[in-house]
Design an enzyme around this catalytic site. Sequence first.
Site, PDB file in Angstrom:
ATOM      1  N   SER A   1       0.433   8.380  13.838  1.00 42.86           N
ATOM      2  CA  SER A   1       0.083   9.654  13.938  1.00 42.86           C
ATOM      3  C   SER A   1       1.247  10.462  13.539  1.00 42.86           C
ATOM      4  O   SER A   1       2.293  10.474  13.745  1.00 42.86           O
ATOM      5  CB  SER A   1      -0.549   9.921  15.090  1.00 42.86           C
ATOM      6  OG  SER A   1      -0.886  11.637  14.907  1.00 42.86           O
TER       7      SER A   1
ATOM      8  N   HIS B   1      -7.129   9.432  20.350  1.00 43.02           N
ATOM      9  CA  HIS B   1      -6.198  10.445  20.058  1.00 43.02           C
ATOM     10  C   HIS B   1      -6.937  11.453  19.074  1.00 43.02           C
ATOM     11  O   HIS B   1      -6.585  12.725  19.079  1.00 43.02           O
ATOM     12  CB  HIS B   1      -4.622  10.121  19.337  1.00 43.02           C
ATOM     13  CG  HIS B   1      -4.074  11.090  18.656  1.00 43.02           C
ATOM     14  ND1 HIS B   1      -4.241  11.170  17.315  1.00 43.02           N
ATOM     15  CD2 HIS B   1      -2.832  11.786  18.919  1.00 43.02           C
ATOM     16  CE1 HIS B   1      -3.503  12.140  16.873  1.00 43.02           C
ATOM     17  NE2 HIS B   1      -2.720  12.419  17.731  1.00 43.02           N
ATOM     18  N   ASN B   2      -7.553  10.952  17.954  1.00 46.53           N
ATOM     19  CA  ASN B   2      -8.043  11.782  16.839  1.00 46.53           C
ATOM     20  C   ASN B   2      -9.102  12.494  17.566  1.00 46.53           C
ATOM     21  O   ASN B   2      -9.613  13.502  17.129  1.00 46.53           O
ATOM     22  CB  ASN B   2      -8.614  10.937  15.842  1.00 46.53           C
ATOM     23  CG  ASN B   2      -7.399  10.525  15.014  1.00 46.53           C
ATOM     24  OD1 ASN B   2      -6.311  10.633  15.295  1.00 46.53           O
ATOM     25  ND2 ASN B   2      -7.655  10.141  13.589  1.00 46.53           N
TER      26      ASN B   2
ATOM     27  N   LYS C   1      -5.211   5.432  19.272  1.00 43.90           N
ATOM     28  CA  LYS C   1      -5.240   6.118  18.189  1.00 43.90           C
ATOM     29  C   LYS C   1      -6.790   6.883  17.865  1.00 43.90           C
ATOM     30  O   LYS C   1      -6.644   8.129  17.624  1.00 43.90           O
ATOM     31  CB  LYS C   1      -4.845   5.383  16.927  1.00 43.90           C
ATOM     32  CG  LYS C   1      -4.816   6.449  15.584  1.00 43.90           C
ATOM     33  CD  LYS C   1      -3.703   7.689  15.892  1.00 43.90           C
ATOM     34  CE  LYS C   1      -3.580   8.556  14.638  1.00 43.90           C
ATOM     35  NZ  LYS C   1      -4.682   8.706  13.661  1.00 43.90           N
TER      36      LYS C   1
ATOM     37  N   GLY D   1       0.682  -1.029   0.067  1.00 44.18           N
ATOM     38  CA  GLY D   1      -0.084  -0.013   0.105  1.00 44.18           C
ATOM     39  C   GLY D   1       0.725   1.248  -0.157  1.00 44.18           C
ATOM     40  O   GLY D   1       1.450   1.732   0.908  1.00 44.18           O
ATOM     41  N   LEU D   2       1.262   1.390  -1.090  1.00 44.60           N
ATOM     42  CA  LEU D   2       2.184   2.790  -1.238  1.00 44.60           C
ATOM     43  C   LEU D   2       1.560   3.992  -1.484  1.00 44.60           C
ATOM     44  O   LEU D   2       2.438   4.720  -2.329  1.00 44.60           O
ATOM     45  CB  LEU D   2       3.549   2.360  -2.315  1.00 44.60           C
ATOM     46  CG  LEU D   2       4.047   0.966  -1.954  1.00 44.60           C
ATOM     47  CD1 LEU D   2       5.270   0.511  -2.690  1.00 44.60           C
ATOM     48  CD2 LEU D   2       4.782   1.086  -0.442  1.00 44.60           C
TER      49      LEU D   2
ATOM     50  N   ASN E   1       2.700  -2.946  -4.052  1.00 51.99           N
ATOM     51  CA  ASN E   1       1.503  -2.084  -4.124  1.00 51.99           C
ATOM     52  C   ASN E   1       0.636  -2.822  -5.302  1.00 51.99           C
ATOM     53  O   ASN E   1       1.115  -3.631  -6.145  1.00 51.99           O
ATOM     54  CB  ASN E   1       1.729  -0.668  -4.698  1.00 51.99           C
ATOM     55  CG  ASN E   1       0.496   0.108  -4.620  1.00 51.99           C
ATOM     56  OD1 ASN E   1       0.242   0.432  -3.637  1.00 51.99           O
ATOM     57  ND2 ASN E   1       0.333   0.809  -5.989  1.00 51.99           N
TER      58      ASN E   1
ATOM     59  N   GLU F   1      -7.584  15.293  19.069  1.00 53.99           N
ATOM     60  CA  GLU F   1      -7.498  16.287  18.043  1.00 53.99           C
ATOM     61  C   GLU F   1      -8.726  17.152  17.559  1.00 53.99           C
ATOM     62  O   GLU F   1      -8.422  18.222  17.335  1.00 53.99           O
ATOM     63  CB  GLU F   1      -7.001  15.345  16.670  1.00 53.99           C
ATOM     64  CG  GLU F   1      -6.630  16.047  15.450  1.00 53.99           C
ATOM     65  CD  GLU F   1      -6.107  14.846  14.366  1.00 53.99           C
ATOM     66  OE1 GLU F   1      -5.324  14.165  14.426  1.00 53.99           O
ATOM     67  OE2 GLU F   1      -7.074  14.763  13.386  1.00 53.99           O
TER      68      GLU F   1
ATOM     69  N   VAL G   1      -3.234   0.468   3.857  1.00 53.90           N
ATOM     70  CA  VAL G   1      -4.603   0.938   2.906  1.00 53.90           C
ATOM     71  C   VAL G   1      -5.648   1.561   3.624  1.00 53.90           C
ATOM     72  O   VAL G   1      -5.864   1.414   4.863  1.00 53.90           O
ATOM     73  CB  VAL G   1      -4.966  -0.387   2.104  1.00 53.90           C
ATOM     74  CG1 VAL G   1      -3.731  -1.070   1.356  1.00 53.90           C
ATOM     75  CG2 VAL G   1      -5.607  -1.401   2.842  1.00 53.90           C
TER      76      VAL G   1
ATOM     77  N   GLY H   1       0.536  12.590  10.075  1.00 46.23           N
ATOM     78  CA  GLY H   1       0.335  12.649   9.046  1.00 46.23           C
ATOM     79  C   GLY H   1       1.697  12.288   8.107  1.00 46.23           C
ATOM     80  O   GLY H   1       2.364  11.595   8.280  1.00 46.23           O
TER      81      GLY H   1
ATOM     82  N   ARG I   1     -18.563  20.160  13.596  1.00 42.73           N
ATOM     83  CA  ARG I   1     -18.109  19.698  11.897  1.00 42.73           C
ATOM     84  C   ARG I   1     -19.400  19.179  11.365  1.00 42.73           C
ATOM     85  O   ARG I   1     -19.852  19.616  10.248  1.00 42.73           O
ATOM     86  CB  ARG I   1     -17.238  18.467  12.068  1.00 42.73           C
ATOM     87  CG  ARG I   1     -15.762  18.865  12.607  1.00 42.73           C
ATOM     88  CD  ARG I   1     -14.915  17.822  12.051  1.00 42.73           C
ATOM     89  NE  ARG I   1     -13.386  18.226  12.621  1.00 42.73           N
ATOM     90  CZ  ARG I   1     -12.440  17.569  12.252  1.00 42.73           C
ATOM     91  NH1 ARG I   1     -12.581  16.620  11.119  1.00 42.73           N
ATOM     92  NH2 ARG I   1     -11.307  17.876  12.548  1.00 42.73           N
TER      93      ARG I   1
ATOM     94  N   VAL J   1       0.809   7.721  -0.118  1.00 43.27           N
ATOM     95  CA  VAL J   1       1.620   8.610   0.685  1.00 43.27           C
ATOM     96  C   VAL J   1       2.214   8.319   1.992  1.00 43.27           C
ATOM     97  O   VAL J   1       3.207   8.255   2.282  1.00 43.27           O
ATOM     98  CB  VAL J   1       1.286  10.241   0.520  1.00 43.27           C
ATOM     99  CG1 VAL J   1       0.172  10.360   1.105  1.00 43.27           C
ATOM    100  CG2 VAL J   1       2.469  11.160   0.892  1.00 43.27           C
TER     101      VAL J   1
ATOM    102  N   HIS K   1      -5.694  16.699   3.504  1.00 48.88           N
ATOM    103  CA  HIS K   1      -6.993  16.255   3.307  1.00 48.88           C
ATOM    104  C   HIS K   1      -7.928  16.920   2.298  1.00 48.88           C
ATOM    105  O   HIS K   1      -9.133  16.857   2.124  1.00 48.88           O
ATOM    106  CB  HIS K   1      -7.798  16.122   4.442  1.00 48.88           C
ATOM    107  CG  HIS K   1      -7.192  15.425   5.596  1.00 48.88           C
ATOM    108  ND1 HIS K   1      -6.958  13.900   5.248  1.00 48.88           N
ATOM    109  CD2 HIS K   1      -6.671  15.303   6.611  1.00 48.88           C
ATOM    110  CE1 HIS K   1      -6.592  13.050   6.151  1.00 48.88           C
ATOM    111  NE2 HIS K   1      -6.224  13.978   7.113  1.00 48.88           N
TER     112      HIS K   1
HETATM  113  C1  6PG Z   1      -2.887  11.858  12.408  1.00 50.39           C
HETATM  114  C2  6PG Z   1      -4.050  12.352  12.050  1.00 50.39           C
HETATM  115  C3  6PG Z   1      -4.522  11.304  10.744  1.00 50.39           C
HETATM  116  C4  6PG Z   1      -5.699  11.912   9.846  1.00 50.39           C
HETATM  117  C5  6PG Z   1      -6.924  12.123  10.643  1.00 50.39           C
HETATM  118  C6  6PG Z   1      -7.956  13.356   9.852  1.00 50.39           C
HETATM  119  O1  6PG Z   1      -2.771  11.558  13.821  1.00 50.39           O
HETATM  120  O2  6PG Z   1      -1.959  11.841  11.829  1.00 50.39           O
HETATM  121  O3  6PG Z   1      -5.301  12.041  12.878  1.00 50.39           O
HETATM  122  O4  6PG Z   1      -4.875  10.021  11.147  1.00 50.39           O
HETATM  123  O5  6PG Z   1      -5.057  13.226   9.465  1.00 50.39           O
HETATM  124  O6  6PG Z   1      -7.639  10.956  10.579  1.00 50.39           O
HETATM  125  O7  6PG Z   1      -9.156  12.960  10.230  1.00 50.39           O
HETATM  126  P1  6PG Z   1     -10.471  13.591   9.569  1.00 50.39           P
HETATM  127  O8  6PG Z   1     -10.396  13.412   8.210  1.00 50.39           O
HETATM  128  O9  6PG Z   1     -11.674  12.923  10.275  1.00 50.39           O
HETATM  129  O10 6PG Z   1     -10.276  15.113  10.158  1.00 50.39           O
END
Ligand code: 6PG
Length: 474
Positions: A128, A185-186, A182, A9-10, A32, A189, A74, A130, A287, A12, A450
């Site tokens: 996490s 964590h999100n 994770k 799964g290549l 891939n 976030e 993936v 990006g 959101r 980014v 995104h």
């Molecule tokens: C991370 C981010 C990553 C992703 C998010 C975006 O920790 O690097 O959280 O996992 O960018 O999932 O989430 P949304 O598209 O739901 O905003």
Amino acid sequence: EKAQIGVTGLAVMGRNLARNFARHGHTVAVHNRSYGRTKELVEEFGHEGTFLPAESAEEFVASLERPRRVVIMVKAGKPTDAVIDEFAPLLEPGDMIIDAGNAHFADTRRREAALKERGLHFVGTGVSGGEEGALHGPSIMPGGSPESYAALGPLLEDIAAKVDGEPCCVHVGPDGAGHFVKMVHNGIEYADMQLIAEAYDLLRRAGGHSPAEIAEVFRGWNAGRLGSYLIEITAEVLSQTDAETGKPFVDVVVDQAEQKGTGRWTVQAALDLGVPVSGIAEAVFARALSGDPAVRQAAAGLPGPSATAGAGGADLQADVEQALFASKIVAYAQGFQQIQAASTEYGWDIDPGDMAKIWRDGCIIRAKFLDYIRKAYDKQPGLASLLVDDYFLDAVAGAQDAWRRVVATAAQQGIPAPGFASALAYYDGLRAERLPAALIQGQRDFFGAHTYHRVDKPGAFHTLWAGDRNEVPA
Ligand code: 6PG
């Protein structure tokens, strides 16, 4: 020569993880679905380390030393299951499949249990940071068995970010623990981003500052106790000027925040556990509210506070009655909207007016009030929100100054009034002409590419934040 680890799964994220392993001196097998991406990776970045490109799954598996470590990167959901189904039959007991995507922890638990029966280790791991993090050092949250961590942990710790020499990677716990953490964590976030967006909105609309000025405020805050990656990139997003229009970037971005599900999952899991994650829930709902243009458009004309809203000499009892009535209207508007959404989603064809009719008596929420709801839907079966029906619109318009005073009083006196306060925020969110969701879109584009939509033309766009900061079509 055999590879210590393989990545399949290549896109980014996968590509950058593979490069990170290679840069740390590990031989990396890469694969891939379409070979083009694999070739591209080796052509462009082959000089960074040792890659063993594989055209087929069999070739990929054969090039790995044992126990085999297969990282899959993936899309969460069906694509993940498809890749597992493809590789599991090729592996031998003791080998491990590492899912580094944003999977739901329940899926991870299911997959772990299924692969265990075949003697395979399945490690669901959060990653996490990006694209940039994946390449230069992410935070890594692996679950799975302790045995799998013994064989895999050192490699992950190698490529993880380091703080004072300590890797940002630890064995979180068995089975779905890594993906659960994770997910939370999100969720955090999301809450962090929503709070920053509210801070920006207040400085802009109440403080009268420009995005560029607010960028400077955030830069100042970033040097103090609020110092963080999200505050830092907020300053970057707010100081960006749109090349095409010369306007602040944040003003050309459509103010509808998108989401891929991890924040929503956090709230769903919290509901199951009975844990009040109200800040995360508000962020997810903010959101969702921003992303519902039909309701927002219908609500755009709802009245705001009158000029004398803050005037004193108020009668607390009368004010509380007004706040109660207005907040109640919001609660019913939300509930009825949920019924309508489910009706559409599942094809139930529910008549919301009928629900109001049968709730007028007998049930626990019976009240005269429900007759007005029935009338509202009789008049307009496709009502976007109860709040825009004449009767309710007038009622809230008449109540809102008192409502605002009550929320302010509660805040000033330290009395928790989450129902009143959140209902008011919902009302103001719906009627807002612009929401700071545009900033959230900018942040998401900054850290995860995104993409965002523009107010002035169709299509999705991405700004090359780490490069020359030009905009490209997505
Ligand atoms: C991370 C981010 C990553 C992703 C998010 C975006 O920790 O690097 O959280 O996992 O960018 O999932 O989430 P949304 O598209 O739901 O905003």
